[in-house]
Scaffold this motif. Structure first.
Motif, PDB file in Angstrom:
ATOM      1  N   SER A 112      76.188  29.158  22.685  1.00 39.34           N
ATOM      2  CA  SER A 112      75.146  29.452  21.695  1.00 39.34           C
ATOM      3  C   SER A 112      73.766  29.623  22.348  1.00 39.34           C
ATOM      4  CB  SER A 112      75.092  28.307  20.672  1.00 39.34           C
ATOM      5  OG  SER A 112      74.778  27.100  21.341  1.00 39.34           O
ATOM      6  N   GLN A 113      73.675  29.305  23.649  1.00 41.40           N
ATOM      7  CA  GLN A 113      72.375  29.435  24.313  1.00 41.40           C
ATOM      8  C   GLN A 113      72.135  30.891  24.714  1.00 41.40           C
ATOM      9  OE1 GLN A 113      72.675  26.872  27.697  1.00 41.40           O
ATOM     10  NE2 GLN A 113      72.452  24.990  26.514  1.00 41.40           N
ATOM     11  N   THR A 114      70.908  31.357  24.476  1.00 41.91           N
ATOM     12  CA  THR A 114      70.592  32.685  25.007  1.00 41.91           C
ATOM     13  C   THR A 114      69.866  32.487  26.331  1.00 41.91           C
ATOM     14  OG1 THR A 114      68.553  32.661  23.758  1.00 41.91           O
ATOM     15  CG2 THR A 114      70.428  33.813  22.773  1.00 41.91           C
ATOM     16  N   LEU A 115      70.227  33.325  27.288  1.00 39.21           N
ATOM     17  CA  LEU A 115      69.656  33.201  28.629  1.00 39.21           C
ATOM     18  C   LEU A 115      68.975  34.504  29.024  1.00 39.21           C
ATOM     19  CD1 LEU A 115      72.105  31.438  31.098  1.00 39.21           C
ATOM     20  CD2 LEU A 115      69.919  30.652  30.213  1.00 39.21           C
ATOM     21  N   THR A 116      67.793  34.382  29.621  1.00 44.26           N
ATOM     22  CA  THR A 116      67.167  35.560  30.223  1.00 44.26           C
ATOM     23  C   THR A 116      67.486  35.541  31.713  1.00 44.26           C
ATOM     24  OG1 THR A 116      65.376  35.378  28.630  1.00 44.26           O
ATOM     25  CG2 THR A 116      64.990  36.783  30.559  1.00 44.26           C
ATOM     26  N   GLU A 117      68.136  36.606  32.174  1.00 38.62           N
ATOM     27  CA  GLU A 117      68.510  36.651  33.597  1.00 38.62           C
ATOM     28  C   GLU A 117      67.302  37.046  34.439  1.00 38.62           C
ATOM     29  OE1 GLU A 117      71.371  35.755  34.621  1.00 38.62           O
ATOM     30  OE2 GLU A 117      72.605  35.819  32.813  1.00 38.62           O
ATOM     31  N   SER A 118      67.253  36.575  35.647  1.00 36.69           N
ATOM     32  CA  SER A 118      66.203  37.021  36.564  1.00 36.69           C
ATOM     33  C   SER A 118      66.507  38.455  37.002  1.00 36.69           C
ATOM     34  CB  SER A 118      66.122  36.092  37.768  1.00 36.69           C
ATOM     35  OG  SER A 118      67.344  36.082  38.464  1.00 36.69           O
ATOM     36  N   GLN A 119      65.454  39.189  37.336  1.00 33.66           N
ATOM     37  CA  GLN A 119      65.592  40.599  37.667  1.00 33.66           C
ATOM     38  C   GLN A 119      65.404  40.839  39.156  1.00 33.66           C
ATOM     39  OE1 GLN A 119      66.419  43.057  35.459  1.00 33.66           O
ATOM     40  NE2 GLN A 119      66.733  41.366  34.008  1.00 33.66           N
ATOM     41  N   GLY A 120      66.457  41.246  39.817  1.00 31.71           N
ATOM     42  CA  GLY A 120      66.377  41.594  41.231  1.00 31.71           C
ATOM     43  C   GLY A 120      65.846  42.992  41.392  1.00 31.71           C
ATOM     44  N   GLN A 160      58.474  35.750  36.272  1.00 29.09           N
ATOM     45  CA  GLN A 160      59.470  36.424  35.430  1.00 29.09           C
ATOM     46  C   GLN A 160      59.778  35.486  34.254  1.00 29.09           C
ATOM     47  OE1 GLN A 160      63.049  37.927  37.144  1.00 29.09           O
ATOM     48  NE2 GLN A 160      62.031  38.944  38.866  1.00 29.09           N
ATOM     49  N   ASN A 161      60.142  36.061  33.119  1.00 30.76           N
ATOM     50  CA  ASN A 161      60.510  35.231  31.981  1.00 30.76           C
ATOM     51  C   ASN A 161      61.664  34.295  32.337  1.00 30.76           C
ATOM     52  OD1 ASN A 161      58.553  36.235  30.314  1.00 30.76           O
ATOM     53  ND2 ASN A 161      59.862  37.847  29.450  1.00 30.76           N
ATOM     54  N   ALA A 162      62.525  34.785  33.187  1.00 31.86           N
ATOM     55  CA  ALA A 162      63.695  33.984  33.560  1.00 31.86           C
ATOM     56  C   ALA A 162      63.304  32.645  34.175  1.00 31.86           C
ATOM     57  CB  ALA A 162      64.568  34.762  34.530  1.00 31.86           C
ATOM     58  N   PHE A 163      62.097  32.595  34.771  1.00 31.69           N
ATOM     59  CA  PHE A 163      61.692  31.366  35.456  1.00 31.69           C
ATOM     60  C   PHE A 163      60.990  30.386  34.502  1.00 31.69           C
ATOM     61  CE2 PHE A 163      60.909  34.469  39.207  1.00 31.69           C
ATOM     62  CZ  PHE A 163      62.271  34.618  39.384  1.00 31.69           C
ATOM     63  N   HIS A 164      60.798  30.812  33.264  1.00 26.00           N
ATOM     64  CA  HIS A 164      59.987  29.998  32.345  1.00 26.00           C
ATOM     65  C   HIS A 164      60.790  28.874  31.699  1.00 26.00           C
ATOM     66  CE1 HIS A 164      56.727  33.309  31.626  1.00 26.00           C
ATOM     67  NE2 HIS A 164      56.826  32.935  32.881  1.00 26.00           N
ATOM     68  N   GLY A 165      60.082  27.771  31.448  1.00 22.48           N
ATOM     69  CA  GLY A 165      60.553  26.672  30.614  1.00 22.48           C
ATOM     70  C   GLY A 165      62.026  26.334  30.743  1.00 22.48           C
ATOM     71  N   GLU A 166      62.635  26.175  29.581  1.00 15.85           N
ATOM     72  CA  GLU A 166      64.016  25.723  29.513  1.00 15.85           C
ATOM     73  C   GLU A 166      64.978  26.755  30.120  1.00 15.85           C
ATOM     74  OE1 GLU A 166      66.749  22.774  28.693  1.00 15.85           O
ATOM     75  OE2 GLU A 166      64.543  22.763  28.706  1.00 15.85           O
ATOM     76  N   ASN A 167      64.553  28.031  30.095  1.00  7.50           N
ATOM     77  CA  ASN A 167      65.454  29.069  30.598  1.00  7.50           C
ATOM     78  C   ASN A 167      65.827  28.834  32.061  1.00  7.50           C
ATOM     79  OD1 ASN A 167      66.614  31.889  29.852  1.00  7.50           O
ATOM     80  ND2 ASN A 167      65.728  32.152  31.896  1.00  7.50           N
ATOM     81  N   PHE A 168      64.826  28.448  32.869  1.00  9.51           N
ATOM     82  CA  PHE A 168      65.062  28.217  34.305  1.00  9.51           C
ATOM     83  C   PHE A 168      66.036  27.052  34.508  1.00  9.51           C
ATOM     84  CE2 PHE A 168      63.516  26.632  38.560  1.00  9.51           C
ATOM     85  CZ  PHE A 168      64.002  27.708  39.290  1.00  9.51           C
ATOM     86  N   ILE A 169      65.886  26.040  33.649  1.00  9.32           N
ATOM     87  CA  ILE A 169      66.817  24.905  33.733  1.00  9.32           C
ATOM     88  C   ILE A 169      68.230  25.374  33.385  1.00  9.32           C
ATOM     89  CG2 ILE A 169      67.268  22.536  32.947  1.00  9.32           C
ATOM     90  CD1 ILE A 169      64.454  22.929  34.220  1.00  9.32           C
ATOM     91  N   ARG A 170      68.321  26.137  32.296  1.00  8.87           N
ATOM     92  CA  ARG A 170      69.645  26.562  31.818  1.00  8.87           C
ATOM     93  C   ARG A 170      70.369  27.448  32.826  1.00  8.87           C
ATOM     94  NH1 ARG A 170      68.407  27.717  25.371  1.00  8.87           N
ATOM     95  NH2 ARG A 170      68.363  25.516  24.780  1.00  8.87           N
ATOM     96  N   ILE A 171      69.598  28.321  33.481  1.00  7.20           N
ATOM     97  CA  ILE A 171      70.223  29.173  34.508  1.00  7.20           C
ATOM     98  C   ILE A 171      70.905  28.292  35.557  1.00  7.20           C
ATOM     99  CG2 ILE A 171      69.671  30.614  36.498  1.00  7.20           C
ATOM    100  CD1 ILE A 171      67.701  32.133  34.832  1.00  7.20           C
ATOM    101  N   ASN A 172      70.247  27.192  35.878  1.00  7.35           N
ATOM    102  CA  ASN A 172      70.781  26.312  36.916  1.00  7.35           C
ATOM    103  C   ASN A 172      71.823  25.324  36.403  1.00  7.35           C
ATOM    104  OD1 ASN A 172      69.431  26.717  39.657  1.00  7.35           O
ATOM    105  ND2 ASN A 172      67.727  26.901  38.214  1.00  7.35           N
ATOM    106  N   HIS A 173      71.977  25.276  35.086  1.00  8.65           N
ATOM    107  CA  HIS A 173      72.999  24.390  34.517  1.00  8.65           C
ATOM    108  C   HIS A 173      74.148  25.189  33.916  1.00  8.65           C
ATOM    109  CE1 HIS A 173      70.140  20.686  33.979  1.00  8.65           C
ATOM    110  NE2 HIS A 173      70.323  21.037  35.227  1.00  8.65           N
ATOM    111  N   ARG A 174      74.152  26.465  34.194  1.00  2.00           N
ATOM    112  CA  ARG A 174      75.180  27.311  33.597  1.00  2.00           C
ATOM    113  C   ARG A 174      76.557  26.947  34.152  1.00  2.00           C
ATOM    114  NH1 ARG A 174      73.701  33.402  33.418  1.00  2.00           N
ATOM    115  NH2 ARG A 174      72.672  32.628  35.282  1.00  2.00           N
ATOM    116  N   VAL A 175      77.491  26.798  33.239  1.00  2.00           N
ATOM    117  CA  VAL A 175      78.870  26.499  33.642  1.00  2.00           C
ATOM    118  C   VAL A 175      79.726  27.710  33.285  1.00  2.00           C
ATOM    119  CG1 VAL A 175      80.872  25.046  33.182  1.00  2.00           C
ATOM    120  CG2 VAL A 175      78.598  24.010  33.417  1.00  2.00           C
TER     121      VAL A 175
END
Lengths: 494, 494
Positions: free
Chosen positions: B192-200, B323-338
């Motif tokens: 249910s979480q939406t994630l913004t991916e970082s842009q290479g 980048q938006n991907a690095f902001h707030g909770e999103n950055f945490i979620r990217i690193n907690h993605r299972v």
């Protein structure tokens, strides 16, 4: 049945494998290792060198060498045995304690030198260097007693079998006769030339890419070697994996480029040594001067010649764009510029012999005990003034501390540079006689005549023949310094 | 007078020096060596390993070990002697011919694997690998007879002294009970979480610069180590000169960054091993699982924790901009993605144990002779489907050919990854109990509490204590997998 010979082959193959690890760990020390890794690395390499010394000087090896003399061997095997005996003879006279002390003192002095040179710290260097000199004198004394040679000749023989100070004196006396006036004439002639300098910066990445391109043109086999960076450029590694290095200056790309071409000459010799004897001393390069003849043949005879410079030009333009400096005669003149300077490895080929003669005279006196390490700067300054008119007082960094060689006791090495330059001129003249179209082929970018000739006449023989035989077979005569003089006159005064 | 002990110290110091050269030449093989250098390097390293085996297993060493037992030794010296005896016992049972054959076959298989993996060439790999398996079974048989352990346990003991398949089975049976449902819950929750991916793209140069910055933050000593690139990341070198590697993907910087953090955990353990015993087995890391506990403590416990991620964020922004991907909770979620995937080293910490259990089950059956090398792909596919629901048929590259470990016969190694994850969770929980302000300090970028605790409780002890004692002293109990489960639940489901 050649039983003793076979067992010697096994022993020397084993030594070559340890030497492989020494070469790679040594390369790493110059190119990768962080400063804090120095002490442990020095200990590890010293341990390996002690081991190799023990294996080589085991009395059993001496017995096998004697037995093998009685066995029915082919001509090649006889030559191989001769080189094994030479290696053994050089090692067996040295006590293990001296080998170990030299390895430690040398690596210690060399490692500290990197920093000391940057800091112009002669006093700091002198402390370590005095110990290196003491041990080298001990070595020279032992070798002299064992061989009947003079102390300096005994060290020289490690690099250049059969060469003596007497023969060098004769050669260098000639050079000292003609060089000063030739140098003056050339400087005089070039004074009237106007030169357009190339405009930096030239990025390290682009310089490297150019270097790799030119290495490819020169036949370097990247499946068996690589290019890296070190403070003092060298060619290391093993024939299957030749490691050459350079150093980059963003204001001047020619220094690194010609350095790369120089090391590529060493590398091609290594990469084309005879594989069928791999691991045996006969498969190694003939001598230090012959090695240097290959690098200088690439750098000075080939690469700075007008035909090749015209081939090189589009490579330079490809990587650095079009500059007036790269146009027409200007590009040739930049590469033919003669300008005495402080630094040996940056020297043009005309003033280079002066750098070598100076070092030779100092190191010979040092080893023979006529001067002490602390006397070097004063003598250096005087000779630099005499030979090249340059004042180096107080500038140790660009004076007597500029080279790596003395730091680990490689006394007797320097003369091989100028011997190499002379052999290179003699060899290149021989290729031209053999292939009258050589320069034309080179001008079209076809280097195959040259490389095939070198492979057949030099590279593939390894240490099968002694130096005089190798050179006589290749050129019809033994070392004749006249070819070098003729080369200088033709390139710079014709 | 501890004469025998002193002589043992000399022998083991000598072995450590040869091991130093092995480590550097091995590092070079993975990071620098051109492909054509492989045969000669393999021969050279094999020669060195035979030599080291000979020195270690010399009957005289066995006698000295016995004599030293009778000498008046300090507690530390007793522990040191125990580790020497362990090393000797592991080596002396193996015939030199097997050691040599394994070294050759392993290096050959590993080197060919690099290319074969790229080409998805299972049949080509199988040919070399079958020989590696044959030799490892021979080794297991010999070790089992000498130790009374089962064949697999006998190999496991090389990496994890005291660990057995029975103990692993009990641990892994528990994990297999709770992991599938936990994994499903987490995936469900994250759906249910939406994630913004970082842009290479993220250039290799910038990724490297970020990695070096973060290594500095984590206390890596660049005077005693460096960062390079290799196909399969590892931590090598020696404590005085630790070589870590990574590999870069320009579309995803987090893989390389967290890999670097992982290897930095290994590196700090190495760089902080006890210097006073340098060269002796007691000065080395306790075991493979304890080593892995340090890398996973850095990567999983520390770096992927929210407090540290907030410290990491500005480093990422410094190198890659905002980048938006690095902001707030999103950055945490990217690193907690299972997200279960094919590749073990890219796996999240929740699905990681499944990768390990799969490999453990296959390698144990392989060594015990229940399956053959040729059976692996089919079993692999089945277990990947069972454990992670992934179809790997025909994809050897990302399936059973993805890891370097089996290529040189490192059977018994894989379980240590999950043991390491469990020890890491247990240790981190212990630091938290010891320092209630730990997370707050980390959030302020102050990692000193953590590093001091690790130095005092783990790093400085080397192999002085056995694993159970080390962990009990540090945490109050021996291995307790509950801490790992609790960590997973708290991070992903609370």
């Amino acid at each position: 049945m050649s039983n003793a010979y076979q067992r010697l082959c096994e022993t020397f193959t084993r030594l070559a494998r340890f030497s492989h690890l020494d070469a790679i760990a040594g390369w790493d020390m110059q190119t990768c290792m962080p400063s804090g890794g120095s002490a442990a690395r020095t200990e590890a390499l010293t341990e390996l060198r002690i081991l190799s010394h023990q294996i080589l000087t085991d009395p059993h090896v001496g017995e096998l060498l004697q037995q093998a003399q009685q066995e029915p061997l082919s001509d090649e095997q006889h030559a191989s045995l001769r080189e094994m005996a030479r290696r053994y003879g050089h090692a067996v006279v040295l006590p293990e304690s001296l080998v170990s002390a030299q390895a430690l003192a040398g690596m210690h002095c060399e490692h500290a030198w990197r920093e000391q040179r940057r800091n112009n710290d002669w006093q700091g260097f002198l402390k370590n260097f005095t110990e290196v000199v003491r041990l080298s004198r001990e070595e020279a004394q032992i070798r002299a007693q064992a061989s009947g040679l003079s102390r300096y000749d005994a060290l020289l023989d490690r690099y250049e079998p059969g060469m003596t100070a007497a023969r060098l004196d004769a050669i260098f006396a000639q050079v000292k006769q003609w060089l000063p006036s030739l140098l003056q004439q050339i400087i005089e002639k070039q004074r009237s030339q106007t030169l357009t300098e190339s405009q930096g910066p030239f990025s390290v990445e682009q310089q490297r890419a150019l270097g790799v391109d030119v290495m490819g043109l020169l036949g370097f086999d990247f499946n068996h070697g690589r290019l890296d960076v070190s403070a003092h450029p060298f060619c290391g590694g093993v024939p299957d994996d030749v490691r050459i290095t350079t150093r980059y200056n963003e204001q001047d790309f020619l220094g690194a480029l010609l350095g790369i071409i120089h090391e590529t000459g060493h590398a091609r010799y290594e990469q084309n040594l005879p594989r069928q004897w791999a691991g045996l001393p006969i498969a190694e390069a003939r001598s230090t001067a012959i090695h240097e003849s290959q690098s200088l043949l690439f750098e000075m005879q080939l690469a700075r010649g007008t035909p090749f410079l015209n081939v090189l030009r589009p490579y330079v333009q490809k990587h650095f764009g079009d500059q007036n400096a790269f146009h027409g005669e200007n590009f040739i003149r930049i590469n033919h510029r003669v300008q005495p300077g402080f630094i040996r490895i940056d020297a043009d080929e005309v003033s280079y012999p002066a750098h070598v003669i100076l070092r030779y005279e100092i190191e010979r006196a040092l080893i023979e005990g006529e001067i002490e390490a602390g006397d070097i700067p004063e003598i250096w300054n005087k000779k630099m003034m005499d030979y090249l008119g340059l004042d180096t007082r107080g500038n140790y960094r660009d004076g007597c501390m500029q080279d790596i060689h003395w730091t680990d006791g490689a006394f007797g090495y320097f003369p091989t540079y100028t011997l190499g330059a002379m052999y290179a001129a003699q060899l290149f003249a021989a290729v031209r006689r053999c292939h009258p179209s050589l320069d034309e082929n080179i001008a079209h970018g076809d280097l195959s005549l040259l490389f095939t000739w070198l492979r057949e006449n030099i590279w593939q023989h390894g240490s099968r023949f002694d130096t005089d035989t190798l050179i006589r077979n290749a050129t019809g005569e033994t070392l004749n310094p006249e070819w070098f003089r003729r080369h200088i006159e033709q390139r710079y005064l014709s």
